[in-house]
Enzyme design. Structure first.
Site, PDB file in Angstrom:
ATOM      1  N   ARG A  35       0.797  -1.237   0.000  1.00  0.00           N
ATOM      2  CA  ARG A  35       0.000   0.000   0.000  1.00  0.00           C
ATOM      3  C   ARG A  35       0.824   1.280   0.000  1.00  0.00           C
ATOM      4  NH1 ARG A  35      -2.264  -4.057   2.594  1.00  0.00           N
ATOM      5  NH2 ARG A  35      -4.301  -4.737   1.849  1.00  0.00           N
ATOM      6  N   HIS A 120      -0.746 -15.693   6.230  1.00  0.00           N
ATOM      7  CA  HIS A 120      -1.210 -15.581   4.837  1.00  0.00           C
ATOM      8  C   HIS A 120      -0.512 -16.563   3.923  1.00  0.00           C
ATOM      9  CE1 HIS A 120      -2.569 -11.206   5.814  1.00  0.00           C
ATOM     10  NE2 HIS A 120      -3.416 -12.119   6.262  1.00  0.00           N
ATOM     11  N   SER A 194       3.709  -2.827   9.094  1.00  0.00           N
ATOM     12  CA  SER A 194       2.387  -3.191   8.592  1.00  0.00           C
ATOM     13  C   SER A 194       1.455  -1.988   8.722  1.00  0.00           C
ATOM     14  CB  SER A 194       1.792  -4.364   9.388  1.00  0.00           C
ATOM     15  OG  SER A 194       0.485  -4.662   8.891  1.00  0.00           O
ATOM     16  N   ASN A 219       6.797   1.654  12.126  1.00  0.00           N
ATOM     17  CA  ASN A 219       6.240   1.716  10.771  1.00  0.00           C
ATOM     18  C   ASN A 219       6.525   3.094  10.190  1.00  0.00           C
ATOM     19  OD1 ASN A 219       4.589  -0.056   8.951  1.00  0.00           O
ATOM     20  ND2 ASN A 219       3.416   1.853   8.813  1.00  0.00           N
TER      21      ASN A 219
HETATM   22  N1  APR Z   1      10.492   0.547   7.552  1.00  0.00           N
HETATM   23  C1  APR Z   1       9.345   0.852   8.221  1.00  0.00           C
HETATM   24  N2  APR Z   1       8.118   0.790   7.645  1.00  0.00           N
HETATM   25  C2  APR Z   1       8.059   0.428   6.338  1.00  0.00           C
HETATM   26  C3  APR Z   1       9.200   0.125   5.576  1.00  0.00           C
HETATM   27  C4  APR Z   1      10.458   0.184   6.241  1.00  0.00           C
HETATM   28  N3  APR Z   1      11.601  -0.105   5.614  1.00  0.00           N
HETATM   29  N4  APR Z   1       8.794  -0.189   4.311  1.00  0.00           N
HETATM   30  C5  APR Z   1       7.466  -0.055   4.284  1.00  0.00           C
HETATM   31  N5  APR Z   1       7.005   0.305   5.496  1.00  0.00           N
HETATM   32  C6  APR Z   1       5.602   0.455   5.926  1.00  0.00           C
HETATM   33  C7  APR Z   1       4.726   1.207   4.950  1.00  0.00           C
HETATM   34  O1  APR Z   1       4.699   2.587   5.253  1.00  0.00           O
HETATM   35  C8  APR Z   1       3.350   0.554   5.176  1.00  0.00           C
HETATM   36  O2  APR Z   1       2.563   1.294   6.114  1.00  0.00           O
HETATM   37  O3  APR Z   1       5.079  -0.860   5.971  1.00  0.00           O
HETATM   38  C9  APR Z   1       3.669  -0.819   5.771  1.00  0.00           C
HETATM   39  C10 APR Z   1       3.281  -1.963   4.856  1.00  0.00           C
HETATM   40  O4  APR Z   1       1.875  -1.957   4.770  1.00  0.00           O
HETATM   41  P1  APR Z   1       1.157  -2.772   3.612  1.00  0.00           P
HETATM   42  O5  APR Z   1       1.804  -2.456   2.314  1.00  0.00           O
HETATM   43  O6  APR Z   1      -0.318  -2.543   3.772  1.00  0.00           O
HETATM   44  O7  APR Z   1       1.513  -4.293   3.912  1.00  0.00           O
HETATM   45  P2  APR Z   1       0.867  -5.228   5.026  1.00  0.00           P
HETATM   46  O8  APR Z   1       0.435  -4.419   6.208  1.00  0.00           O
HETATM   47  O9  APR Z   1       1.822  -6.322   5.255  1.00  0.00           O
HETATM   48  O10 APR Z   1      -0.439  -5.798   4.283  1.00  0.00           O
HETATM   49  C11 APR Z   1      -1.182  -6.767   4.965  1.00  0.00           C
HETATM   50  O11 APR Z   1      -2.547  -7.080   3.009  1.00  0.00           O
HETATM   51  O12 APR Z   1      -2.821  -7.350   0.753  1.00  0.00           O
HETATM   52  C12 APR Z   1      -2.722  -8.009   1.950  1.00  0.00           C
HETATM   53  O13 APR Z   1      -2.064 -10.232   2.166  1.00  0.00           O
HETATM   54  C13 APR Z   1      -1.558  -8.953   1.975  1.00  0.00           C
HETATM   55  O14 APR Z   1      -0.243  -9.616   3.888  1.00  0.00           O
HETATM   56  C14 APR Z   1      -0.749  -8.503   3.170  1.00  0.00           C
HETATM   57  C15 APR Z   1      -1.768  -7.736   3.988  1.00  0.00           C
END
Ligand code: APR
Length: 247
Positions: A35, A120, A194, A219
């Site tokens: 996202r 997942h 996340s 995050n």
């Molecule tokens: N350090 C800190 N935060 C980070 C970094 C980093 N290096 N890289 C990315 N982020 C943060 C982003 O700002 C974001 O808020 O990590 C978060 C990732 O969020 P998502 O992209 O929504 O991923 P996630 O939370 O794992 O999604 C959950 O959604 O689509 C489904 O199954 C899929 O497992 C996934 C679930």
């Protein structure tokens, strides 16, 4: 705003930490998250479980993504964040890693498979949707890429699908049960990378906080559960954890 020293103190004072990770722990390995700008869902729409089962065209699209590495889960090596988590597990500081990720990088960084709870699933293999027989992707790839043969089970002939849990697919009972046990057993629940936007996985941080554990979130961006956290660190996971969980 909380500091890295605050987080280090929380980890030092905790009796049992549970680490909960999302795609943000793997971006420093070159794997895009979902996202953030340019994330996976900005480039392709999720294929739901119902679409996969109901449409040959959608199955074809799903397998093309899997075999061409479209989401990037098949590349990338563990980064400093993964190795710091592995050190927390090895030292006994953390009892388990509950992960939403499917990239196998916690295992690749040295966390024993039995201490990685994959909510997942896992993108590195496939399973039959009926008899659950495991299928290796390399056995399925050539017939699909060369002759368009959509994978079916070598045991029962039914549909085979990547072992990643798709939207609309039932959550894995065993990992969900274990995640609940670990969540209720910890006194510090540490979220790494996340957006906490997808349930039921995102329910575990709340469950921990309601059960009296401290909730800490590292995050880059604000998450949907910052207001429940005792500590929020908007920072990069790799550098933060390298500093507070030194090798
Ligand atoms: N350090 C800190 N935060 C980070 C970094 C980093 N290096 N890289 C990315 N982020 C943060 C982003 O700002 C974001 O808020 O990590 C978060 C990732 O969020 P998502 O992209 O929504 O991923 P996630 O939370 O794992 O999604 C959950 O959604 O689509 C489904 O199954 C899929 O497992 C996934 C679930």
């Amino acid at each position: 705003m909380s500091s890295r020293a605050d987080l280090a103190r929380m980890i030092d004072n905790a009796k049992r930490v549970v680490v909960f990770t999302g795609a943000g722990v793997s971006t420093e390995s070159g794997i895009p998250d979902f996202r953030s700008p340019g994330g996976v869902w900005s480039r392709m729409k999720p294929i739901t479980f119902q679409e996969f089962v109901g449409s040959e065209a959608k199955r074809r699209e799903a397998w093309t993504r899997a075999f061409t590495g479209a989401a990037g889960w098949d590349r990338g090596a563990p980064n400093a964040g993964h190795y710091a988590v592995a050190r927390m597990i090895a030292s006994g500081r953390a009892g388990a890693v509950i992960t939403q990720n499917v990239d196998n990088l916690h295992q690749a960084s040295g966390v024993p498979a039995e201490q990685v709870i994959e909510l997942h699933g896992n993108a590195s293999f496939a399973k039959c949707l009926v008899c659950e027989a495991r299928h290796e992707l390399e056995d399925l790839k050539a017939p699909f890429m060369d002759r368009g043969v959509i994978p079916t089970c070598r045991v029962c002939g039914e549909l085979v699908k990547s072992a990643v849990v798709a939207f609309g697919q039932p959550m894995p009972e065993g990992p969900m049960q274990r995640a609940e046990e670990e969540t209720l057993d910890c006194d510090l629940f540490l979220v790494l990378g996340s957006s906490l936007a997808v349930y039921p996985a995102a329910g575990f941080p709340l469950m921990a906080a309601r059960n009296g554990a401290k909730l800490a979130i590292v995050n880059r961006e604000p998450t949907e559960q910052d207001r429940f956290a005792h500590l929020v660190l908007q920072d990069e996971i790799g550098p933060v954890l390298s500093e507070i969980v030194p090798a």
